[in-house]
Write a protein that holds these residues in place. Structure first.
Motif, PDB file in Angstrom:
ATOM      1  N   PHE A  24       0.833  -1.204   0.000  1.00 43.68           N
ATOM      2  CA  PHE A  24       0.000   0.000   0.000  1.00 43.68           C
ATOM      3  C   PHE A  24       0.870   1.257   0.000  1.00 43.68           C
ATOM      4  CE2 PHE A  24      -1.767   3.392   2.671  1.00 43.68           C
ATOM      5  CZ  PHE A  24      -2.901   3.723   1.940  1.00 43.68           C
ATOM      6  N   LEU A  25       1.901   1.277   0.836  1.00 36.26           N
ATOM      7  CA  LEU A  25       2.801   2.428   0.874  1.00 36.26           C
ATOM      8  C   LEU A  25       3.531   2.589  -0.446  1.00 36.26           C
ATOM      9  CD1 LEU A  25       4.351   1.969   4.441  1.00 36.26           C
ATOM     10  CD2 LEU A  25       2.570   3.586   3.770  1.00 36.26           C
ATOM     11  N   ARG A  26       3.972   1.468  -1.035  1.00 36.97           N
ATOM     12  CA  ARG A  26       4.694   1.547  -2.303  1.00 36.97           C
ATOM     13  C   ARG A  26       3.776   2.042  -3.419  1.00 36.97           C
ATOM     14  NH1 ARG A  26       5.892  -3.436  -2.744  1.00 36.97           N
ATOM     15  NH2 ARG A  26       7.931  -3.337  -1.743  1.00 36.97           N
ATOM     16  N   ASP A  27       2.556   1.519  -3.464  1.00 33.34           N
ATOM     17  CA  ASP A  27       1.625   1.910  -4.528  1.00 33.34           C
ATOM     18  C   ASP A  27       1.285   3.398  -4.461  1.00 33.34           C
ATOM     19  OD1 ASP A  27       1.587  -0.668  -5.426  1.00 33.34           O
ATOM     20  OD2 ASP A  27      -0.367  -1.180  -4.582  1.00 33.34           O
ATOM     21  N   ASN A  28       1.335   3.962  -3.262  1.00 30.67           N
ATOM     22  CA  ASN A  28       1.019   5.377  -3.106  1.00 30.67           C
ATOM     23  C   ASN A  28       2.264   6.257  -3.066  1.00 30.67           C
ATOM     24  OD1 ASN A  28      -2.107   5.776  -2.483  1.00 30.67           O
ATOM     25  ND2 ASN A  28      -1.478   3.839  -1.562  1.00 30.67           N
ATOM     26  N   GLY A  29       3.418   5.665  -3.352  1.00 34.14           N
ATOM     27  CA  GLY A  29       4.643   6.431  -3.455  1.00 34.14           C
ATOM     28  C   GLY A  29       5.191   6.963  -2.150  1.00 34.14           C
ATOM     29  N   ARG A 211     -11.798  -3.480  -9.342  1.00 36.37           N
ATOM     30  CA  ARG A 211     -11.921  -2.123  -8.801  1.00 36.37           C
ATOM     31  C   ARG A 211     -10.552  -1.572  -8.400  1.00 36.37           C
ATOM     32  NH1 ARG A 211     -15.771  -0.418  -3.652  1.00 36.37           N
ATOM     33  NH2 ARG A 211     -15.127   1.757  -3.537  1.00 36.37           N
ATOM     34  N   GLY A 212      -9.764  -2.407  -7.716  1.00 32.77           N
ATOM     35  CA  GLY A 212      -8.434  -1.971  -7.322  1.00 32.77           C
ATOM     36  C   GLY A 212      -7.542  -1.724  -8.523  1.00 32.77           C
ATOM     37  N   SER A 218      -5.225   4.168 -13.027  1.00 31.65           N
ATOM     38  CA  SER A 218      -5.423   5.617 -13.148  1.00 31.65           C
ATOM     39  C   SER A 218      -4.205   6.360 -12.620  1.00 31.65           C
ATOM     40  CB  SER A 218      -6.676   6.047 -12.382  1.00 31.65           C
ATOM     41  OG  SER A 218      -7.846   5.480 -12.952  1.00 31.65           O
ATOM     42  N   GLU A 219      -3.630   5.864 -11.538  1.00 36.91           N
ATOM     43  CA  GLU A 219      -2.424   6.480 -10.991  1.00 36.91           C
ATOM     44  C   GLU A 219      -1.251   6.320 -11.950  1.00 36.91           C
ATOM     45  OE1 GLU A 219      -1.941   4.507  -7.308  1.00 36.91           O
ATOM     46  OE2 GLU A 219      -3.625   5.520  -6.325  1.00 36.91           O
ATOM     47  N   LEU A 220      -1.139   5.148 -12.585  1.00 40.20           N
ATOM     48  CA  LEU A 220      -0.053   4.931 -13.528  1.00 40.20           C
ATOM     49  C   LEU A 220      -0.184   5.837 -14.748  1.00 40.20           C
ATOM     50  CD1 LEU A 220       0.275   1.030 -13.444  1.00 40.20           C
ATOM     51  CD2 LEU A 220       1.898   2.698 -12.542  1.00 40.20           C
ATOM     52  N   ASP A 328      -3.835  13.858 -23.810  1.00 39.26           N
ATOM     53  CA  ASP A 328      -4.594  14.274 -22.634  1.00 39.26           C
ATOM     54  C   ASP A 328      -5.093  13.045 -21.892  1.00 39.26           C
ATOM     55  OD1 ASP A 328      -6.981  13.357 -24.011  1.00 39.26           O
ATOM     56  OD2 ASP A 328      -6.975  15.276 -25.100  1.00 39.26           O
ATOM     57  N   VAL A 329      -5.801  13.294 -20.778  1.00 36.22           N
ATOM     58  CA  VAL A 329      -6.258  12.199 -19.923  1.00 36.22           C
ATOM     59  C   VAL A 329      -7.270  11.315 -20.642  1.00 36.22           C
ATOM     60  CG1 VAL A 329      -7.441  11.628 -17.775  1.00 36.22           C
ATOM     61  CG2 VAL A 329      -5.796  13.519 -17.823  1.00 36.22           C
ATOM     62  N   GLN A 330      -8.202  11.920 -21.380  1.00 32.69           N
ATOM     63  CA  GLN A 330      -9.206  11.125 -22.086  1.00 32.69           C
ATOM     64  C   GLN A 330      -8.559  10.206 -23.111  1.00 32.69           C
ATOM     65  OE1 GLN A 330     -12.064  13.891 -23.685  1.00 32.69           O
ATOM     66  NE2 GLN A 330     -13.283  13.899 -21.803  1.00 32.69           N
ATOM     67  N   ALA A 331      -7.562  10.720 -23.838  1.00 29.68           N
ATOM     68  CA  ALA A 331      -6.855   9.887 -24.807  1.00 29.68           C
ATOM     69  C   ALA A 331      -6.107   8.762 -24.105  1.00 29.68           C
ATOM     70  CB  ALA A 331      -5.890  10.742 -25.624  1.00 29.68           C
ATOM     71  N   ALA A 332      -5.560   9.043 -22.919  1.00 28.70           N
ATOM     72  CA  ALA A 332      -4.840   8.014 -22.168  1.00 28.70           C
ATOM     73  C   ALA A 332      -5.788   6.911 -21.716  1.00 28.70           C
ATOM     74  CB  ALA A 332      -4.138   8.651 -20.967  1.00 28.70           C
TER      75      ALA A 332
END
Length: 380
Positions: A24-29, A211-212, A218-220, A328-332
């Motif tokens: 969890f800590l790693r995934d959130n940087g 879901r996860g 989205s973060e990536l 942009d985000v939509q294209a991503a």
């Protein structure tokens, strides 16, 4: 069995949280900042012990400067902590060393009030256990620290006389301080962990669920900003999985699923999003510098289709790779859906060819190239 007994049994059954909380800590940087913070706290505790010794508030019950030795070791440990790879076993050693160091400092102190203050540090160790381990480890810690508090309150190792009221007063003050906060934190985190597991984690493998995976990808996507970054979507399906359930039973089938999950952890980068999205289907989404992609692809077939373990199992793997940047985000988000679709198609092509194969598709500026080799080796 009443509700309280069931709740206690549920909390005692919660598995060790080290791997999950570290992930969890790693995934959130924030894994490294957390390790640095703990290291700084440990180092400052060592400094506090040393300054206390140099001041006028510490009177040792023994002639040897044991507290100075402990202070130096604590400072060295705090300095090394951020730069030392931490495993679950090393984390337990850290807890044991912390409890032992606190006990030495407390029991070597002649002043009963200073002994009492030293006991409060047990609460910090208990808080660390609450986040990184489980209630069973917390109970062992509380038994040990409670015994030290009783011995310190009585003054067994000093010549300071202690009346019954003094002893009971010190125990009544120290025990709640070192137990209430860690135990309440432990219970709250256990309940939150169960909620998180049901909402974002697969209960069998402890991998992300759909879901996860959506949240993590989205973060990536937010982090993918340059042409030198490749985004990989990997779809993995266990070959002939129904055969394992029908022939050996569902317990063996679960073991095959778990073995596949472990192999994915061995193959993927530490910051990858790894998910189980179906009975025997897995998805990996990860981002990395372009020069490292070839080596990663070369390793996937030997690891995922290793001829080890019983019963033997293989996988069909499809990989879609995007080299480039989205405007942009939509294209991503649209591009990620295309990658997932192409990886899924590549996986089914591997399965159509008999399984135990890897297909990869490379995209640059959204133009897919032809699938790569289908003989079990990944080639860009």
């Amino acid at each position: 069995m009443n509700g309280t007994d069931k709740a206690v049994q549920r909390w005692l059954a919660v598995p060790d949280q080290f791997d999950r909380f570290t992930r969890f800590l790693r995934d959130n940087g924030i894994l490294m900042p957390t390790r640095i913070g703990i290291g700084v706290l440990v180092f400052l505790l060592g400094v506090t012990i040393l300054l206390k010794r140099l001041g006028t508030h510490s009177v040792q019950a023994i002639g040897f400067p044991l507290d100075v030795v402990v202070a130096v070791l604590v400072m060295i440990g705090g300095t090394a902590l951020p730069f030392t790879a931490t495993t679950r076993e090393r984390s337990y050693l850290f807890v044991i060393a912390g409890d032992f160091a606190v006990a030495v400092i407390v029991l070597a102190e002649a002043n009963p009030d200073q002994r009492l203050l030293g006991c409060l540090v047990f609460g910090l160790v208990g808080s660390y256990i609450a986040f990184f381990h489980n209630l069973r480890a917390q109970l062992w810690h509380l038994l040990f620290s409670g015994a030290v508090i009783v011995v310190a309150s009585i003054g067994v190792f000093t010549d300071v006389p202690s009346g019954l009221s003094d002893v009971l007063g010190r125990i009544a003050f120290a025990i709640p301080v070192i137990t209430v906060i860690p135990v309440v934190t432990q219970i709250a985190l256990a309940l939150l962990s169960n909620d998180a597991q049901s909402s974002e984690l697969d209960p069998l493998t402890d991998l992300l669920n759909r879901r996860g995976l959506s949240r993590r990808t989205s973060e990536l996507l937010q982090a993918k900003s340059g042409l030198d970054q490749s985004l990989l979507v990997v779809v993995i399906d266990i070959d002939n999985f129904k055969h394992f359930n029908d022939t050996y039973g569902h317990d063996v089938g679960d073991r095959v699923i778990l073995r596949t999950a472990y192999r994915l952890h061995d193959w993927a980068r530490s910051d990858a999003a790894i998910a189980r999205v179906g009975g025997d289907e897995f998805v990996v989404v990860q981002m990395m510098p372009l020069p490292y992609v070839g080596d990663l692809l070369a390793r996937i077939a030997p690891i995922m289709n290793s001829p080890t373990g019983e019963p033997l199992s293989t996988t069909s793997i499809g990989i879609a790779i995007h080299n480039g940047a989205w405007p942009d985000v939509q294209a991503a988000e649209s591009g990620l859906r295309d990658l997932h679709r192409l990886a899924d198609s590549a996986m089914y092509e591997s399965k159509r060819m008999g399984g135990n194969r890897v297909h990869s598709i490379v995209l640059t500026d959204q133009q897919p190239q032809q699938p790569q080799r289908s003989d079990g080796r990944s080639v860009l």
